[in-house]
Design an enzyme around this catalytic site. Structure first.
Site, mmCIF file in Angstrom:
data_model
loop_
_atom_site.group_PDB
_atom_site.id
_atom_site.type_symbol
_atom_site.label_atom_id
_atom_site.label_comp_id
_atom_site.label_asym_id
_atom_site.label_seq_id
_atom_site.Cartn_x
_atom_site.Cartn_y
_atom_site.Cartn_z
ATOM 1 N N LYS A 1 -9.159 -5.455 11.699
ATOM 2 C CA LYS A 1 -8.040 -4.798 12.383
ATOM 3 C C LYS A 1 -7.761 -5.436 13.746
ATOM 4 C CE LYS A 1 -6.741 -1.879 9.264
ATOM 5 N NZ LYS A 1 -5.394 -1.988 8.663
ATOM 6 N N GLY B 1 0.822 -1.215 0.000
ATOM 7 C CA GLY B 1 0.000 0.000 0.000
ATOM 8 C C GLY B 1 0.848 1.254 0.000
ATOM 9 N N ALA B 2 1.947 1.228 -0.790
ATOM 10 C CA ALA B 2 2.927 2.331 -0.740
ATOM 11 C C ALA B 2 2.618 3.430 -1.760
ATOM 12 C CB ALA B 2 4.332 1.787 -0.982
ATOM 13 N N SER B 3 1.534 3.309 -2.500
ATOM 14 C CA SER B 3 1.287 4.294 -3.573
ATOM 15 C C SER B 3 0.834 5.643 -3.044
ATOM 16 C CB SER B 3 0.241 3.751 -4.550
ATOM 17 O OG SER B 3 -0.967 3.480 -3.865
ATOM 18 N N ARG B 4 0.218 5.648 -1.853
ATOM 19 C CA ARG B 4 -0.298 6.923 -1.332
ATOM 20 C C ARG B 4 -0.485 6.810 0.184
ATOM 21 N NH1 ARG B 4 -4.889 4.469 -3.939
ATOM 22 N NH2 ARG B 4 -6.467 3.958 -2.364
ATOM 23 N N ILE C 1 -5.931 9.574 10.603
ATOM 24 C CA ILE C 1 -4.807 10.175 9.880
ATOM 25 C C ILE C 1 -5.342 10.734 8.571
ATOM 26 C CG2 ILE C 1 -2.499 9.757 8.923
ATOM 27 C CD1 ILE C 1 -2.738 9.058 11.955
ATOM 28 N N SER D 1 -5.178 -0.583 13.617
ATOM 29 C CA SER D 1 -5.987 0.634 13.765
ATOM 30 C C SER D 1 -6.499 0.668 15.200
ATOM 31 C CB SER D 1 -7.187 0.621 12.815
ATOM 32 O OG SER D 1 -8.095 1.657 13.162
ATOM 33 N N VAL E 1 -2.473 -7.962 -2.530
ATOM 34 C CA VAL E 1 -1.893 -8.629 -1.359
ATOM 35 C C VAL E 1 -2.747 -9.765 -0.807
ATOM 36 C CG1 VAL E 1 -0.440 -6.706 -0.584
ATOM 37 C CG2 VAL E 1 -2.850 -6.803 0.115
ATOM 38 N N TYR F 1 -14.501 -3.924 9.000
ATOM 39 C CA TYR F 1 -13.213 -3.223 9.141
ATOM 40 C C TYR F 1 -12.639 -3.419 10.549
ATOM 41 C CZ TYR F 1 -9.716 0.524 8.970
ATOM 42 O OH TYR F 1 -8.539 1.246 9.012
HETATM 43 P P1 NDP Z 1 -5.316 4.805 1.392
HETATM 44 O O1 NDP Z 1 -6.678 4.401 0.939
HETATM 45 O O2 NDP Z 1 -4.925 6.225 1.249
HETATM 46 O O3 NDP Z 1 -4.216 3.885 0.660
HETATM 47 C C1 NDP Z 1 -4.443 2.503 0.586
HETATM 48 C C2 NDP Z 1 -3.239 1.813 -0.012
HETATM 49 O O4 NDP Z 1 -3.483 0.387 0.002
HETATM 50 C C3 NDP Z 1 -2.974 2.198 -1.461
HETATM 51 O O5 NDP Z 1 -1.586 2.222 -1.668
HETATM 52 C C4 NDP Z 1 -3.587 1.045 -2.245
HETATM 53 O O6 NDP Z 1 -2.927 0.801 -3.488
HETATM 54 C C5 NDP Z 1 -3.311 -0.123 -1.315
HETATM 55 N N1 NDP Z 1 -4.217 -1.248 -1.535
HETATM 56 C C6 NDP Z 1 -5.571 -1.273 -1.408
HETATM 57 N N2 NDP Z 1 -6.033 -2.485 -1.724
HETATM 58 C C7 NDP Z 1 -4.959 -3.250 -2.056
HETATM 59 C C8 NDP Z 1 -4.783 -4.591 -2.472
HETATM 60 N N3 NDP Z 1 -5.825 -5.417 -2.637
HETATM 61 N N4 NDP Z 1 -3.529 -5.043 -2.732
HETATM 62 C C9 NDP Z 1 -2.460 -4.210 -2.600
HETATM 63 N N5 NDP Z 1 -2.558 -2.922 -2.215
HETATM 64 C C10 NDP Z 1 -3.799 -2.456 -1.943
HETATM 65 O O7 NDP Z 1 -5.209 4.330 2.918
HETATM 66 P P2 NDP Z 1 -4.434 4.951 4.185
HETATM 67 O O8 NDP Z 1 -3.084 5.380 3.785
HETATM 68 O O9 NDP Z 1 -5.335 5.879 4.880
HETATM 69 O O10 NDP Z 1 -4.342 3.644 5.113
HETATM 70 C C11 NDP Z 1 -3.222 2.766 5.099
HETATM 71 C C12 NDP Z 1 -3.409 1.723 6.187
HETATM 72 O O11 NDP Z 1 -3.572 2.368 7.443
HETATM 73 C C13 NDP Z 1 -4.639 0.854 5.997
HETATM 74 O O12 NDP Z 1 -4.367 -0.460 6.432
HETATM 75 C C14 NDP Z 1 -5.648 1.493 6.925
HETATM 76 O O13 NDP Z 1 -6.640 0.591 7.351
HETATM 77 C C15 NDP Z 1 -4.752 1.915 8.065
HETATM 78 N N6 NDP Z 1 -5.309 2.977 8.900
HETATM 79 C C16 NDP Z 1 -5.604 4.203 8.357
HETATM 80 C C17 NDP Z 1 -6.127 5.192 9.165
HETATM 81 C C18 NDP Z 1 -6.447 6.555 8.660
HETATM 82 O O14 NDP Z 1 -7.014 7.353 9.426
HETATM 83 N N7 NDP Z 1 -6.111 6.920 7.435
HETATM 84 C C19 NDP Z 1 -6.411 4.940 10.593
HETATM 85 C C20 NDP Z 1 -6.048 3.624 11.044
HETATM 86 C C21 NDP Z 1 -5.521 2.687 10.215
HETATM 87 P P3 NDP Z 1 -3.536 1.270 -4.942
HETATM 88 O O15 NDP Z 1 -3.015 2.675 -5.175
HETATM 89 O O16 NDP Z 1 -2.977 0.302 -5.914
HETATM 90 O O17 NDP Z 1 -5.025 1.215 -4.825
#
Ligand code: NDP
Length: 257
Positions: free
Chosen positions: A162, A15-18, A191, A145, A66, A158
């Site tokens: 978690k 999930g490193a794209s954003r 976040i 989370s 994943v 969800y």
């Molecule tokens: P985003 O929605 O901004 O980013 C999600 C990332 O996960 C993207 O890089 C996406 O890649 C990747 N992804 C989604 N589905 C898949 C898949 N099937 N296989 C591989 N990669 C996948 O999420 P956040 O940055 O906000 O969250 C990151 C993590 O932190 C998550 O696990 C989330 O549950 C957790 N979290 C976030 C919180 C928040 O407030 N933001 C709070 C608590 C936990 P692609 O670009 O290819 O879609």
């Protein structure tokens, strides 16, 4: 010249794209790690790779869903071939699609359990096999989370996924200490990322109310989480395993009105 604390370590970040994963990948590279940046399609992670390389760091983009065991195995093999065996795994990829219980579909349940929880099993197994074979130990960091501990209505799939991530952390930690592998969980509070912006835009999250309820009166930044990852991955956390660190501005501790 000061040595960077993760110099030459090979890091695998899902999930490193954003969002949080992008912030973690950049921080790991700043600390000297060579980073495999994973997204559903490699092209989605090109931007973070360019950012890291522009600062003199080393990174490569890989596409991998994943939750698919075959794809995970193939991606770990490719990372080993191009960068080397993985030293640090960050299981960060995740989705959040709230639905009220009475409307929740089986597809909603399965996708959360597969992408958020099953992926931790698949990626940890693949990474720890490489760590054991290389004989240098390693570190797995799962992004859980605070809703793994705190119940939020309309998010059964969800929250449950978690909670599973947090307990998988403990089981993996006690089983894999013999390989000198540490396994920990970082549980973010709210976040500001695209995930949160989308939930707010869909009316499924009240950003103002969350900020008011948080003792520090703000949402966290991706840098807040990335800083915790660098600490947990580094030598300063050498005796820490099976632990969950809440990074939430005091949200979980708060018990008043
Ligand atoms: P985003 O929605 O901004 O980013 C999600 C990332 O996960 C993207 O890089 C996406 O890649 C990747 N992804 C989604 N589905 C898949 C898949 N099937 N296989 C591989 N990669 C996948 O999420 P956040 O940055 O906000 O969250 C990151 C993590 O932190 C998550 O696990 C989330 O549950 C957790 N979290 C976030 C919180 C928040 O407030 N933001 C709070 C608590 C936990 P692609 O670009 O290819 O879609």
């Amino acid at each position: 010249m000061t040595t960077k604390i993760l110099n030459g370590k090979i890091a695998f970040v899902t999930g490193a794209s954003r969002g949080i994963g992008k912030g973690i990948a950049i921080a790991l590279a700043n600390a000297g790690a060579h980073v495999a940046c994973i997204a559903t399609r490699a092209g989605n992670a090109n931007d973070v790779v360019t950012t890291i390389q522009a600062k003199g760091g080393k990174a490569m983009a890989f596409g991998c869903k994943v939750e698919e065991g075959g794809a995970v195995a193939a991606t770990f093999a490719a990372v080993k071939e191009h960068l080397g065996p993985v030293d640090i795994l960050v299981n960060n990829a995740g989705i959040s699609k709230p639905q009220p219980l009475l409307e929740m579909t089986e597809e909603n349940w399965n996708s959360h359990m597969d992408i958020n929880a099953k992926s931790v099993f698949l990626c940890s197994q693949a990474a720890i096999r490489q760590m054991k074979d290389a004989g240098n130990g390693g570190c797995v960091i799962n992004i859980g989370s605070i809703v793994g501990q705190n119940a939020i209505p309309q998010t059964l799939s969800y929250c449950t996924s978690k909670a599973a991530v947090e307990h998988m952390t403990r089981v993996l930690a006690v089983e894999c200490a013999k390989y000198n592998v540490r396994v920990n969980c970082i549980a973010p509070g709210y976040i500001r990322t695209e995930m949160i912006e989308q939930l707010a835009a869909d009316g499924k999250l009240a950003a103002d109310a969350i900020e008011k309820r948080t003792p520090q009166r703000r949402m966290g930044s991706v840098e807040d989480i990335a800083a915790a990852v660098i600490f947990v991955a580094g030598p300063g956390a050498g005796f820490m395993t099976g632990e969950t660190l809440n990074i939430d501005g005091g949200w979980t501790a708060y018990g008043y009105l």
